[in-house]
Scaffold this active site. Structure first.
Site, mmCIF file in Angstrom:
data_model
loop_
_atom_site.group_PDB
_atom_site.id
_atom_site.type_symbol
_atom_site.label_atom_id
_atom_site.label_comp_id
_atom_site.label_asym_id
_atom_site.label_seq_id
_atom_site.Cartn_x
_atom_site.Cartn_y
_atom_site.Cartn_z
ATOM 1 C CG HIS A 41 37.860 69.632 123.681
ATOM 2 N ND1 HIS A 41 36.929 70.250 124.512
ATOM 3 C CD2 HIS A 41 38.689 70.000 124.715
ATOM 4 C CE1 HIS A 41 36.528 70.436 125.467
ATOM 5 N NE2 HIS A 41 37.800 69.997 126.177
ATOM 6 C CE LYS A 67 34.535 66.239 136.568
ATOM 7 N NZ LYS A 67 35.646 66.330 135.298
ATOM 8 N NE ARG A 75 41.300 75.302 129.633
ATOM 9 C CZ ARG A 75 40.495 75.140 130.012
ATOM 10 N NH1 ARG A 75 39.585 75.161 129.830
ATOM 11 N NH2 ARG A 75 40.764 73.929 130.754
ATOM 12 C CB SER A 117 33.646 71.127 128.425
ATOM 13 O OG SER A 117 33.552 70.642 127.485
HETATM 14 N N1 COD Z 1 42.061 75.471 124.812
HETATM 15 C C1 COD Z 1 42.530 74.709 125.118
HETATM 16 N N2 COD Z 1 43.048 73.863 125.361
HETATM 17 C C2 COD Z 1 41.756 73.278 126.140
HETATM 18 C C3 COD Z 1 40.270 74.114 126.214
HETATM 19 C C4 COD Z 1 40.685 75.154 125.142
HETATM 20 N N3 COD Z 1 39.560 76.359 125.176
HETATM 21 N N4 COD Z 1 39.668 73.844 126.637
HETATM 22 C C5 COD Z 1 40.294 72.366 127.195
HETATM 23 N N5 COD Z 1 41.150 72.482 127.284
HETATM 24 C C6 COD Z 1 42.170 71.092 127.392
HETATM 25 C C7 COD Z 1 42.247 71.122 128.699
HETATM 26 O O1 COD Z 1 43.039 72.022 129.203
HETATM 27 C C8 COD Z 1 42.881 69.981 129.280
HETATM 28 O O2 COD Z 1 43.584 68.981 128.608
HETATM 29 C C9 COD Z 1 42.280 68.728 127.809
HETATM 30 O O3 COD Z 1 42.223 69.961 126.747
HETATM 31 C C10 COD Z 1 40.648 68.493 127.708
HETATM 32 O O4 COD Z 1 40.058 69.118 128.837
HETATM 33 P P1 COD Z 1 37.907 68.107 129.596
HETATM 34 O O5 COD Z 1 38.104 69.294 130.163
HETATM 35 O O6 COD Z 1 37.162 67.840 127.936
HETATM 36 O O7 COD Z 1 38.633 67.345 130.336
HETATM 37 P P2 COD Z 1 39.186 67.001 132.125
HETATM 38 O O8 COD Z 1 40.064 68.222 132.271
HETATM 39 O O9 COD Z 1 38.061 66.792 132.296
HETATM 40 O O10 COD Z 1 40.527 65.672 130.956
HETATM 41 C C11 COD Z 1 41.037 65.173 132.569
HETATM 42 C C12 COD Z 1 41.454 63.505 132.507
HETATM 43 C C13 COD Z 1 40.446 62.828 132.044
HETATM 44 C C14 COD Z 1 42.864 64.115 131.252
HETATM 45 C C15 COD Z 1 42.445 63.348 133.757
HETATM 46 O O11 COD Z 1 41.135 63.026 134.561
HETATM 47 C C16 COD Z 1 42.390 62.000 133.407
HETATM 48 O O12 COD Z 1 43.571 61.400 133.271
HETATM 49 N N6 COD Z 1 41.544 60.883 134.105
HETATM 50 C C17 COD Z 1 41.989 59.541 134.167
HETATM 51 C C18 COD Z 1 42.622 59.038 135.271
HETATM 52 C C19 COD Z 1 44.436 58.576 135.402
HETATM 53 O O13 COD Z 1 45.175 58.435 135.015
HETATM 54 N N7 COD Z 1 44.360 59.842 136.660
HETATM 55 C C20 COD Z 1 45.775 60.213 136.909
HETATM 56 C C21 COD Z 1 46.541 59.190 138.148
HETATM 57 S S1 COD Z 1 45.147 59.813 139.596
#
Ligand code: COD
Length: 159
Positions: free
Chosen positions: A17, A41, A90, A128
């Site tokens: 991140h 969640k 990723r 995570s």
């Molecule tokens: N390298 C590069 N990128 C990474 C890495 C890594 N090692 N680890 C994570 N990431 C990126 C992920 O690909 C993602 O883009 C971002 O970091 C955040 O990752 P996470 O796992 O912390 O978060 P997520 O994927 O669970 O987040 C999901 C959201 C919160 C973005 C999503 O659920 C959302 O936008 N929700 C709001 C409700 C909404 O508007 N939904 C859409 C209509 S239904």
């Protein structure tokens, strides 16, 4: 001013991140790291804890702000006058999900543009969930997360 939002669960923030945040901050005028408050969640860290850790690990990057939101991302973006989202990619498995998210966000607000940044090869395996798994069984997460996160994980799993 070009404001972008980097949304996620950040439960907890990892070096993967942080790499996206650092690179995003070089491209955009301001990066808002937005932590989703998702009642469906069961996160390990509360939203306040996740925000606090993010603030701590990004404090040296001037144009980064940390915030939390609930509900739809596009509604939060309107509130912040942001038109772009950054996401990290990723693997192919990320692509399918992120394509769906980018498409629905565009459908909900056709002014919203999603930018994808390829993971740093060093962190392509990092999530995570993996970090929590390793920490739970007392494995070393030193190379996976910044020091304050490592400490916070130790505290969580020792209590
Ligand atoms: N390298 C590069 N990128 C990474 C890495 C890594 N090692 N680890 C994570 N990431 C990126 C992920 O690909 C993602 O883009 C971002 O970091 C955040 O990752 P996470 O796992 O912390 O978060 P997520 O994927 O669970 O987040 C999901 C959201 C919160 C973005 C999503 O659920 C959302 O936008 N929700 C709001 C409700 C909404 O508007 N939904 C859409 C209509 S239904």
């Amino acid at each position: 001013m070009f404001i972008t939002v980097y949304p996620g669960s950040f439960d907890p923030v990892t070096y993967g991140h942080l790499d996206i945040i650092q690179r995003g901050a070089k491209v955009f005028d301001k990066v808002i790291v937005a932590v989703l408050e998702n009642p469906s969640k069961q996160p390990l860290f509360t939203v306040e804890e996740r925000v606090r850790l993010l603030v701590e690990v990004t404090q040296e990057i001037e144009n980064v702000e940390v915030d939390s939101f609930d509900g739809l991302l596009v509604d939060y973006m309107r509130l912040k006058s942001a038109k772009t989202i950054i996401k990290g990619l990723r693997a192919v498995s990320d692509f399918e999900y992120e394509l769906q998210m980018a498409s629905i966000n565009r459908k909900l607000n056709d002014e919203v543009e999603t930018f994808f940044m390829m993971t740093n090869n060093k962190y392509s395996y990092l999530s995570s969930s993996i970090v929590k798994n390793v920490a739970q069984y007392r494995g070393s997460v030193k190379d996976l997360v910044p020091y304050p996160v490592e400490k916070a994980l130790q505290q969580k799993f020792s209590s």
